[in-house]
Design an enzyme around this catalytic site. Structure first.
Site, PDB file in Angstrom:
ATOM      1  N   LYS A 112      25.662  26.915  34.105  1.00 19.05           N
ATOM      2  CA  LYS A 112      25.210  27.157  32.735  1.00 19.05           C
ATOM      3  C   LYS A 112      23.733  26.807  32.556  1.00 19.05           C
ATOM      4  O   LYS A 112      23.022  27.492  31.830  1.00 19.05           O
ATOM      5  CB  LYS A 112      26.067  26.384  31.733  1.00 19.05           C
ATOM      6  CG  LYS A 112      27.479  26.965  31.647  1.00 19.05           C
ATOM      7  CD  LYS A 112      28.244  26.471  30.448  1.00 19.05           C
ATOM      8  CE  LYS A 112      29.579  27.200  30.372  1.00 19.05           C
ATOM      9  NZ  LYS A 112      30.433  26.733  29.290  1.00 19.05           N
ATOM     10  N   LYS A 195      35.361  34.944  36.647  1.00 16.89           N
ATOM     11  CA  LYS A 195      36.422  34.636  35.681  1.00 16.89           C
ATOM     12  C   LYS A 195      36.119  35.319  34.342  1.00 16.89           C
ATOM     13  O   LYS A 195      34.950  35.557  34.010  1.00 16.89           O
ATOM     14  CB  LYS A 195      36.570  33.129  35.498  1.00 16.89           C
ATOM     15  CG  LYS A 195      35.459  32.447  34.723  1.00 16.89           C
ATOM     16  CD  LYS A 195      35.885  31.056  34.241  1.00 16.89           C
ATOM     17  CE  LYS A 195      34.814  30.479  33.303  1.00 16.89           C
ATOM     18  NZ  LYS A 195      35.217  29.325  32.549  1.00 16.89           N
ATOM     19  N   LYS A 198      33.933  33.642  27.863  1.00 18.60           N
ATOM     20  CA  LYS A 198      33.268  33.944  26.597  1.00 18.60           C
ATOM     21  C   LYS A 198      31.778  34.123  26.807  1.00 18.60           C
ATOM     22  O   LYS A 198      31.186  35.041  26.270  1.00 18.60           O
ATOM     23  CB  LYS A 198      33.459  32.779  25.614  1.00 18.60           C
ATOM     24  CG  LYS A 198      34.720  32.863  24.814  1.00 18.60           C
ATOM     25  CD  LYS A 198      34.865  31.628  23.936  1.00 18.60           C
ATOM     26  CE  LYS A 198      35.960  30.745  24.457  1.00 18.60           C
ATOM     27  NZ  LYS A 198      35.981  29.375  24.064  1.00 18.60           N
TER      28      LYS A 198
HETATM   29  N1  AQP Z   1      39.353  33.157  32.956  1.00 17.66           N
HETATM   30  C1  AQP Z   1      40.139  32.111  32.781  1.00 17.66           C
HETATM   31  N2  AQP Z   1      41.325  32.034  33.438  1.00 17.66           N
HETATM   32  C2  AQP Z   1      42.152  30.971  33.255  1.00 17.66           C
HETATM   33  N3  AQP Z   1      41.864  29.951  32.416  1.00 17.66           N
HETATM   34  C3  AQP Z   1      40.704  29.980  31.734  1.00 17.66           C
HETATM   35  N4  AQP Z   1      40.139  29.145  30.841  1.00 17.66           N
HETATM   36  C4  AQP Z   1      38.946  29.645  30.443  1.00 17.66           C
HETATM   37  N5  AQP Z   1      38.707  30.808  31.079  1.00 17.66           N
HETATM   38  C5  AQP Z   1      39.784  31.052  31.878  1.00 17.66           C
HETATM   39  C6  AQP Z   1      40.747  27.907  30.362  1.00 17.66           C
HETATM   40  O1  AQP Z   1      40.737  27.917  28.957  1.00 17.66           O
HETATM   41  C7  AQP Z   1      40.726  26.579  28.489  1.00 17.66           C
HETATM   42  C8  AQP Z   1      39.749  26.447  27.361  1.00 17.66           C
HETATM   43  O2  AQP Z   1      38.494  26.225  27.909  1.00 17.66           O
HETATM   44  P1  AQP Z   1      37.171  26.108  27.159  1.00 17.66           P
HETATM   45  O3  AQP Z   1      37.294  25.814  25.745  1.00 17.66           O
HETATM   46  O4  AQP Z   1      36.283  25.280  28.006  1.00 17.66           O
HETATM   47  O5  AQP Z   1      36.897  27.571  27.271  1.00 17.66           O
HETATM   48  P2  AQP Z   1      35.621  28.051  27.674  1.00 17.66           P
HETATM   49  O6  AQP Z   1      35.153  27.371  28.932  1.00 17.66           O
HETATM   50  O7  AQP Z   1      34.799  28.040  26.441  1.00 17.66           O
HETATM   51  O8  AQP Z   1      36.093  29.468  28.014  1.00 17.66           O
HETATM   52  P3  AQP Z   1      35.161  30.297  28.712  1.00 17.66           P
HETATM   53  O9  AQP Z   1      35.440  31.666  28.333  1.00 17.66           O
HETATM   54  O10 AQP Z   1      35.197  29.928  30.143  1.00 17.66           O
HETATM   55  O11 AQP Z   1      33.818  29.851  28.013  1.00 17.66           O
HETATM   56  P4  AQP Z   1      32.473  29.622  28.699  1.00 17.66           P
HETATM   57  O12 AQP Z   1      32.153  30.931  29.311  1.00 17.66           O
HETATM   58  O13 AQP Z   1      31.571  29.272  27.541  1.00 17.66           O
HETATM   59  O14 AQP Z   1      32.626  28.512  29.686  1.00 17.66           O
HETATM   60  C9  AQP Z   1      40.386  25.704  29.692  1.00 17.66           C
HETATM   61  O15 AQP Z   1      41.541  25.025  30.101  1.00 17.66           O
HETATM   62  C10 AQP Z   1      39.955  26.678  30.738  1.00 17.66           C
HETATM   63  O16 AQP Z   1      40.300  26.252  32.030  1.00 17.66           O
END
Ligand code: AQP
Length: 332
Positions: A112, A195, A198
């Site tokens: 990030k 993966k 978001k």
């Molecule tokens: N692609 C994925 N497959 C399986 N599990 C996933 N999680 C996130 N992406 C996947 C799981 O969702 C939960 C919430 O995590 P978070 O609030 O940290 O979500 P996040 O990281 O904001 O989701 P993103 O989409 O991955 O956001 P960014 O891109 O901002 O980092 C966690 O348990 C995570 O493992």
């Protein structure tokens, strides 16, 4: 009953299928077998830039979605992280037993901060996994249901718990990851090597629970697929089709083998069309229920206040122990 804790950030306007299948789906199931604590982690959500009004709205939207997919405040403790000040308080103590080099090895920060530019990345983004450790350790959680991307952070949490307990005396349960292999990583529909995320996925690669279902259907129909024509599961040579099969299986409860048999001799287009219908049928009621919760924000806020009160009772006790062990003078 064993204790579980997990959290989700109120970033983005909706959760996506990766969040749901990798984590939240298990939260719902674990309510019946565990003493479950789930939080909307708004402190984490300000680590990468945000707008105050948007964060407030998204925090309610996140809570409403969790209720809509099946979290029941009578069977679990659902709360907002910033309502329980002990999270930030314990995070400070843990940050003082975390090595700078140790924190620097966290892959999510590297990814990030590289994207944002190292100069612009906040110190909060750097210490994010330490706050996450505090979230978990405050509740003496034995298990943490998350997706595969969180494994390294959980390892750090375990290390910090052990280090604290060894240095100052027992204060924390050492938690284990609860990562369900089949759906531990849902991949991007347009780039099956990454993966679903978001912040990193393009809109076309991401299925959001709250988006127009017709849009989701379209995205599934234009998902990147693999060479060949056969519908078989092979995450290495056919990551696109395998991802679609994984989503299909998780949403319907049909096994991958049964799906492969069902689609034998049929084309990729047939699978996509059928999956699009499955997804549309799945998200519609969730969207309706989410709207119902959002239509009554006062009631939603009341539910969250009750959750925070229950959470705080546990968190305060752990913090008291940790403060005492670390050598802080108790207030008279
Ligand atoms: N692609 C994925 N497959 C399986 N599990 C996933 N999680 C996130 N992406 C996947 C799981 O969702 C939960 C919430 O995590 P978070 O609030 O940290 O979500 P996040 O990281 O904001 O989701 P993103 O989409 O991955 O956001 P960014 O891109 O901002 O980092 C966690 O348990 C995570 O493992």
């Amino acid at each position: 009953r064993p204790r579980v804790l997990s959290g989700i950030q109120p970033t983005g306007d909706s959760f996506h299928l990766g969040n749901y299948l990798g984590a939240v789906r298990h939260w719902v199931a674990l309510q019946d077998t565990h003493d479950a604590f789930y939080c909307v982690v708004d402190l984490h959500a300000i680590t990468a830039g945000h707008e105050p009004e948007v964060l407030r709205r998204r925090t309610r939207v996140a809570a409403a979605q969790l209720l809509a997919v099946g979290l029941d405040p009578k069977r679990c403790t659902l709360f907002v992280q910033s309502h329980v000040p002990e999270h930030a308080q314990l995070a400070w103590v843990l940050s003082c037993i975390t090595g700078f080099g140790e924190a620097s090895r966290m892959v999510q920060f590297k990814d990030k901060s590289t994207k944002q530019g190292t100069e612009r990345a906040s110190v909060g983004l750097f210490t994010y996994p330490i706050l996450q450790a505090a979230d978990i350790l405050l509740y003496q959680a034995q298990a943490v249901p998350v997706g595969e991307d969180q494994r390294q952070h959980l390892e750090l949490t375990r290390d910090l718990a052990q280090r604290f307990n060894t240095s100052f005396g027992p204060a924390f349960t050492v938690p284990a990851p609860y990562i369900v292999k089949d759906t531990a990583k849902i991949v991007d529909l347009q780039d099956p090597t990454s993966k679903m995320s978001k912040s990193a996925s393009t809109p076309a690669g991401l299925i959001e629970l709250l988006e127009d279902p017709a849009r989701s259907a379209k995205k599934i129909k234009s998902a990147v697929t693999d060479t060949g024509r056969e519908i078989v599961f092979d995450a290495v040579t056919k990551p696109g089709i395998s991802n679609l099969l994984t989503i299909y299986s998780a949403l319907t409860g049909k096994s991958i083998d049964d799906l492969v048999a069902e689609f034998a001799g049929r084309g990729y287009g047939d699978l996509k069309k059928a999956l699009a219908e499955v997804v549309v049928d799945f998200v519609r009621p969730i969207q309706e229920r989410t709207r119902t919760y959002l239509d009554d924000p006062a009631e939603l806020d009341r539910l969250l206040a009750t959750g925070a009160e229950k959470a705080r009772a546990v968190a305060a006790e752990t913090l008291r122990t940790a403060y005492q062990r670390v050598g802080f003078l108790a207030p008279a």
